[in-house]
Design a protein around this motif. Structure first.
Motif, mmCIF file in Angstrom:
data_model
loop_
_atom_site.group_PDB
_atom_site.id
_atom_site.type_symbol
_atom_site.label_atom_id
_atom_site.label_comp_id
_atom_site.label_asym_id
_atom_site.label_seq_id
_atom_site.Cartn_x
_atom_site.Cartn_y
_atom_site.Cartn_z
ATOM 1 N N PRO A 23 0.786 -1.242 0.000
ATOM 2 C CA PRO A 23 0.000 0.000 0.000
ATOM 3 C C PRO A 23 0.817 1.291 0.000
ATOM 4 O O PRO A 23 0.352 2.300 -0.526
ATOM 5 C CB PRO A 23 -0.839 -0.120 1.285
ATOM 6 C CG PRO A 23 -0.957 -1.587 1.508
ATOM 7 C CD PRO A 23 0.346 -2.175 1.054
ATOM 8 N N ASP A 24 2.015 1.278 0.596
ATOM 9 C CA ASP A 24 2.806 2.512 0.659
ATOM 10 C C ASP A 24 3.764 2.659 -0.520
ATOM 11 O O ASP A 24 4.600 3.568 -0.548
ATOM 12 C CB ASP A 24 3.589 2.585 1.975
ATOM 13 C CG ASP A 24 4.527 1.396 2.165
ATOM 14 O OD1 ASP A 24 4.448 0.440 1.362
ATOM 15 O OD2 ASP A 24 5.328 1.428 3.120
ATOM 16 N N ASP A 25 3.658 1.785 -1.520
ATOM 17 C CA ASP A 25 4.546 1.841 -2.674
ATOM 18 C C ASP A 25 4.147 2.999 -3.591
ATOM 19 O O ASP A 25 2.972 3.341 -3.720
ATOM 20 C CB ASP A 25 4.467 0.519 -3.440
ATOM 21 C CG ASP A 25 5.535 0.403 -4.521
ATOM 22 O OD1 ASP A 25 6.614 -0.123 -4.222
ATOM 23 O OD2 ASP A 25 5.278 0.839 -5.663
ATOM 24 N N SER A 26 5.141 3.582 -4.257
ATOM 25 C CA SER A 26 4.885 4.720 -5.147
ATOM 26 C C SER A 26 3.980 4.354 -6.315
ATOM 27 O O SER A 26 3.265 5.206 -6.855
ATOM 28 C CB SER A 26 6.220 5.271 -5.683
ATOM 29 O OG SER A 26 6.922 4.278 -6.422
ATOM 30 N N MET A 27 3.955 3.079 -6.700
ATOM 31 C CA MET A 27 3.101 2.670 -7.804
ATOM 32 C C MET A 27 1.633 2.728 -7.409
ATOM 33 O O MET A 27 0.766 3.053 -8.231
ATOM 34 C CB MET A 27 3.487 1.270 -8.276
ATOM 35 C CG MET A 27 2.875 0.872 -9.606
ATOM 36 S SD MET A 27 3.590 -0.628 -10.312
ATOM 37 C CE MET A 27 5.043 0.036 -11.120
ATOM 38 N N VAL A 28 1.324 2.425 -6.157
ATOM 39 C CA VAL A 28 -0.052 2.523 -5.672
ATOM 40 C C VAL A 28 -0.492 3.979 -5.676
ATOM 41 O O VAL A 28 -1.596 4.321 -6.131
ATOM 42 C CB VAL A 28 -0.184 1.917 -4.263
ATOM 43 C CG1 VAL A 28 -1.601 2.117 -3.719
ATOM 44 C CG2 VAL A 28 0.161 0.433 -4.287
ATOM 45 N N LYS A 29 0.380 4.850 -5.206
ATOM 46 C CA LYS A 29 0.063 6.286 -5.198
ATOM 47 C C LYS A 29 -0.186 6.786 -6.616
ATOM 48 O O LYS A 29 -1.137 7.538 -6.870
ATOM 49 C CB LYS A 29 1.211 7.066 -4.559
ATOM 50 C CG LYS A 29 0.979 8.573 -4.513
ATOM 51 C CD LYS A 29 2.158 9.301 -3.899
ATOM 52 C CE LYS A 29 1.924 10.804 -3.904
ATOM 53 N NZ LYS A 29 3.100 11.553 -3.361
ATOM 54 N N ALA A 30 0.646 6.357 -7.559
ATOM 55 C CA ALA A 30 0.488 6.793 -8.950
ATOM 56 C C ALA A 30 -0.846 6.325 -9.514
ATOM 57 O O ALA A 30 -1.524 7.061 -10.246
ATOM 58 C CB ALA A 30 1.642 6.263 -9.795
ATOM 59 N N GLN A 31 -1.251 5.095 -9.174
ATOM 60 C CA GLN A 31 -2.523 4.594 -9.681
ATOM 61 C C GLN A 31 -3.676 5.399 -9.127
ATOM 62 O O GLN A 31 -4.602 5.783 -9.865
ATOM 63 C CB GLN A 31 -2.703 3.119 -9.333
ATOM 64 C CG GLN A 31 -4.039 2.567 -9.809
ATOM 65 C CD GLN A 31 -4.153 1.067 -9.663
ATOM 66 O OE1 GLN A 31 -4.075 0.317 -10.622
ATOM 67 N NE2 GLN A 31 -4.344 0.624 -8.432
ATOM 68 N N VAL A 32 -3.639 5.698 -7.840
ATOM 69 C CA VAL A 32 -4.711 6.460 -7.203
ATOM 70 C C VAL A 32 -4.824 7.848 -7.822
ATOM 71 O O VAL A 32 -5.928 8.373 -8.036
ATOM 72 C CB VAL A 32 -4.456 6.564 -5.679
ATOM 73 C CG1 VAL A 32 -5.430 7.551 -5.037
ATOM 74 C CG2 VAL A 32 -4.591 5.193 -5.025
ATOM 75 N N GLU A 33 -3.691 8.448 -8.159
ATOM 76 C CA GLU A 33 -3.673 9.814 -8.687
ATOM 77 C C GLU A 33 -3.850 9.865 -10.202
ATOM 78 O O GLU A 33 -3.832 10.945 -10.788
ATOM 79 C CB GLU A 33 -2.352 10.495 -8.297
ATOM 80 C CG GLU A 33 -2.191 10.682 -6.798
ATOM 81 C CD GLU A 33 -0.845 11.288 -6.421
ATOM 82 O OE1 GLU A 33 0.026 11.393 -7.322
ATOM 83 O OE2 GLU A 33 -0.681 11.663 -5.251
ATOM 84 N N GLY A 34 -4.011 8.711 -10.840
ATOM 85 C CA GLY A 34 -4.149 8.699 -12.288
ATOM 86 C C GLY A 34 -2.855 9.018 -13.003
ATOM 87 O O GLY A 34 -2.865 9.472 -14.155
ATOM 88 N N ALA A 35 -1.721 8.766 -12.325
ATOM 89 C CA ALA A 35 -0.413 9.121 -12.886
ATOM 90 C C ALA A 35 0.410 7.887 -13.241
ATOM 91 O O ALA A 35 1.623 7.979 -13.417
ATOM 92 C CB ALA A 35 0.361 9.985 -11.883
ATOM 93 N N LEU A 36 -0.247 6.734 -13.343
ATOM 94 C CA LEU A 36 0.450 5.519 -13.731
ATOM 95 C C LEU A 36 0.679 5.533 -15.243
ATOM 96 O O LEU A 36 -0.147 6.044 -16.004
ATOM 97 C CB LEU A 36 -0.399 4.311 -13.349
ATOM 98 C CG LEU A 36 0.258 2.928 -13.366
ATOM 99 C CD1 LEU A 36 1.356 2.847 -12.324
ATOM 100 C CD2 LEU A 36 -0.798 1.849 -13.113
ATOM 101 N N HIS A 37 1.817 4.992 -15.673
ATOM 102 C CA HIS A 37 2.150 4.973 -17.099
ATOM 103 C C HIS A 37 2.602 3.575 -17.506
ATOM 104 O O HIS A 37 2.794 2.694 -16.670
ATOM 105 C CB HIS A 37 3.250 5.993 -17.402
ATOM 106 C CG HIS A 37 2.838 7.411 -17.170
ATOM 107 N ND1 HIS A 37 2.090 8.128 -18.083
ATOM 108 C CD2 HIS A 37 3.052 8.250 -16.110
ATOM 109 C CE1 HIS A 37 1.856 9.338 -17.603
ATOM 110 N NE2 HIS A 37 2.424 9.434 -16.414
ATOM 111 N N ARG A 38 2.770 3.408 -18.818
ATOM 112 C CA ARG A 38 3.325 2.165 -19.352
ATOM 113 C C ARG A 38 4.449 2.501 -20.303
ATOM 114 O O ARG A 38 4.362 3.447 -21.095
ATOM 115 C CB ARG A 38 2.254 1.350 -20.095
ATOM 116 C CG ARG A 38 1.481 0.442 -19.168
ATOM 117 C CD ARG A 38 0.439 -0.376 -19.849
ATOM 118 N NE ARG A 38 0.916 -1.611 -20.457
ATOM 119 C CZ ARG A 38 1.303 -2.691 -19.804
ATOM 120 N NH1 ARG A 38 1.325 -2.698 -18.480
ATOM 121 N NH2 ARG A 38 1.683 -3.783 -20.450
ATOM 122 N N ASN A 39 5.558 1.723 -20.167
ATOM 123 C CA ASN A 39 6.624 1.786 -21.155
ATOM 124 C C ASN A 39 7.126 0.364 -21.379
ATOM 125 O O ASN A 39 6.452 -0.599 -21.015
ATOM 126 C CB ASN A 39 7.728 2.762 -20.739
ATOM 127 C CG ASN A 39 8.457 2.357 -19.465
ATOM 128 O OD1 ASN A 39 8.408 1.193 -19.038
ATOM 129 N ND2 ASN A 39 9.147 3.304 -18.844
#
Length: 450
Positions: free
Chosen positions: A289-305
């Motif tokens: 839960p405290d991982d930066s990827m979870v935060k990015a998903q919640v904020e709509g800031a997740l990406h794909r490369n």
């Protein structure tokens, strides 16, 4: 999974959409001249990410879909790294000024196959030629079976703060069938050493759909992995393409699970991970839960490369090494895949670009739509179309697959907002493919949806 959905969608072979357009659309229309011009035009204040490909392993894992070469000797690796260093110099010479770098990824192959001093030398060179941020994420892919204490010490000195460990499966029968025997103890020693060296972000790569795998063996693998408490898990479906990767012919197809079994394995692994607190990220990632990827998903800031789901927002990815792919605002550029041709090009003072793709305005629009579907299971078609100065109805009315997806209960459309229904998220690649204007070419190289 409903039988009708499995029959209609489960056997589809679709891209993972780590880029759009996908690699089968690359051609030699983009070569070293175009890529060189793209590099020269990069603004001085741009922030970039770097990918370094090390295409060597000590043994071949039969499931592998990567570009890699097996060597028992160190000389080919040393020779290759000298060429890689020269490529870094050649690329840096074409930049108007050194670029700021916030993400570095060593991939392979097995990057930690090199000597520790060689790894440190590459990091020193990158610091000389780029502005490597003190808080940059520096990630490396690791085979726990060959990781040494000396390399762990080098990773600490190099500032590596994220490590991705290949695990795949802890089931001995599966390991023998894929030619990758790796004990839990080997993996635990690697994790212990990395954490002692200050590597706080650890990821385990797992695979379902392998020969002899069962739901029970998949759950057992997850349970054993959880004991080591990595910050992230990646859970991928095995892509069996023996016509493309000939070593996969060593796998007996009769031992591979069918679509229904693959789906059951994937969902069982997901449930096992979420039951102990991991959050599901997109299609195939899980994080604490405290991982930066979870935060990015919640904020709509997740990406794909090309590494999959990422928190990296940069649209500039410079790829180094044989087969490496770079991404700039103008398009994609891929290096020569064959080691000899890659080395010849670099030694002549040329960039090693063999093929690529120049993006059109329509490509950029569709890439944004597909990324948001893959990351958020939802896309505001209207908002993205307005940003690209396109009427949303032009896109929505041009999707023949949309009505079928709606009728099958996979998506629903409210105004211009398309959402994937919760119970159909495992088919998100099918939804993303509805926006793909090129689908149908070279499908044999893609993996099954389920």
């Amino acid at each position: 999974m409903r039988d009708d959905l499995r029959a209609r969608y489960g056997e589809e072979r679709l891209p993972r959409y780590t880029s759009y357009p996908t690699a089968p659309q690359f051609s030699d229309a983009v070569g070293q001249e175009a890529y060189g011009q793209w590099l020269t035009s990069l603004p001085a204040d741009a922030a970039a990410s770097l990918y370094l490909h090390v295409p060597f392993c000590r043994s071949m894992c039969w499931y592998c879909g990567c570009h890699t070469t097996i060597t028992r000797r160190d000389a080919p690796i040393t020779d290759y790294l000298a060429v890689l260093r020269r490529e870094i110099e050649l690329v840096a010479e074409r930049l108007a000024s050194p670029l700021a770098v916030r993400h570095v990824h060593f991939g392979g192959g097995t990057p930690t196959i090199m000597e520790p001093y060689e790894l440190l030398g590459l990091v020193v060179l990158m610091r000389q030629r780029f502005i490597l941020d003190d808080t940059a994420e520096v990630a490396v892919e690791i085979d726990p079976r060959t990781l040494t204490p000396a390399m762990i010490a080098a990773l600490r000195e190099a500032g590596v703060n994220r490590a991705s460990l290949g695990v795949q499966s802890f089931d001995p029968a599966v390991q023998r069938a894929i030619n990758r025997v790796q004990s839990l103890e080997q993996t635990a020693r690697a994790v212990e050493g990395l954490r002692a060296a200050g590597v706080r972000g650890i990821n385990f790569d797992l695979i379902y759909g392998l020969p002899h795998q069962t739901v029970d063996s998949c759950i057992d693998t997850v349970r054993q992995g959880i004991e080591l408490r990595p910050e992230r898990f990646s859970v991928f479906g095995y892509a069996h393409v023996p016509s493309f990767k000939k070593h996969q012919r060593r796998i007996d197809e009769a031992t591979l699970p069918d679509g229904e079994a693959r789906y059951a394995q994937a969902e069982a692994m997901a449930e096992a991970l979420m039951s102990v607190g991991y959050c599901r990220i997109g299609l195939d990632h899980y994080a604490l839960p405290d991982d930066s990827m979870v935060k990015a998903q919640v904020e709509g800031a997740l990406h794909r490369n090309f590494q999959g789901y990422t928190t990296d927002p940069s649209d500039i990815l410079i790829g180094f090494g044989a087969s490496a792919i770079g991404q700039l605002s103008q398009g994609y550029a891929q290096n020569e895949v064959v080691l000899g041709r890659y080395a010849e090009r670099i030694q002549r003072g040329e960039l090693a670009t063999a093929k690529g793709y120049a993006l059109t305005d329509d490509d950029r629009l569709r890439a944004d739509l597909i990324e948001r579907v893959m990351c958020d299971f939802r896309v505001d078609v209207g908002e993205i179309c307005r940003r690209h100065e396109t009427a949303p109805e032009i896109i929505l009315q041009a999707i023949p697959k949309l009505r079928m997806l709606q009728d099958d209960g996979i998506v629903h459309l409210e105004g211009d907002v398309l959402s994937v229904n919760d119970n159909a998220r495992f088919l998100v690649r099918s939804v993303a493919s509805a926006f793909d204007a090129y689908l149908g070419f070279s499908g044999r190289t893609h993996s099954r949806v389920v």
